[in-house]
Motif scaffolding. Sequence first.
Motif: not given
Length: 203
Positions: A6-14, A67-73, A91-99
């Motif tokens: 969870e912590r790693a995922s939040v840090w990925a968002g930052l 940035g796109g790859v990390v955003a997927l995390g 969230i699904g659309l955010f994943g496609l945006t990041s990709l």
Amino acid sequence: MTDTAERASVWAGLAAPVLSLVGVLLATLVSPSFAWTGNALSELGGPADPVATDLTRLLFNGGLIAGGVVALGFGYALLLTARNLVELAGIGLFGLTSLSMALIGVFPLPQAAHFVVAVSFYVLLSLALWVYGAGGVLAGDRTRGGVTVCLGVLNAGAWTVWVATGRVSRPGLALPEVVGAAALAGWTVATALGVRDRLDIAS
């Protein structure tokens, strides 16, 4: 292990917006001749001299890919805190945006796929913000949800004004491009901080 994920995922968002937006902005600074009113951001990642150099290509293309790859995390933390099906769709659309953002760096100018992934990124960006924001409003988070929807409108509005006032490919394309990029970066950081609080993760 769960807390670590969870912590790693939040840090990925930052971290994702830092990697992408800072990479792009640094590329504009080190370019020999880039001008906001004369160029498109994508020229920084292409072969066009003197706008692009090996360093601008590394910063621009590499920043978008990273940035796109990390955003997927960041998607994991978003999924853990989703409050309804509308937010899940966002969230699904955010994943496609990041990709799509990562693929802009994978397929730089003048590759034919570049136009497709670049357009997809900006279209998906507004859709993701609208849908996720609507989900927030439905969950009772009216302020944050409303601001998210407005950021989607900001991105779409910048492109609407640009298209309505001349040729899409005219000089200065970087201006509407950076509006959407900044909207995504701001939303991602703010949302990551909000998700961190909901997951009760200490900073």
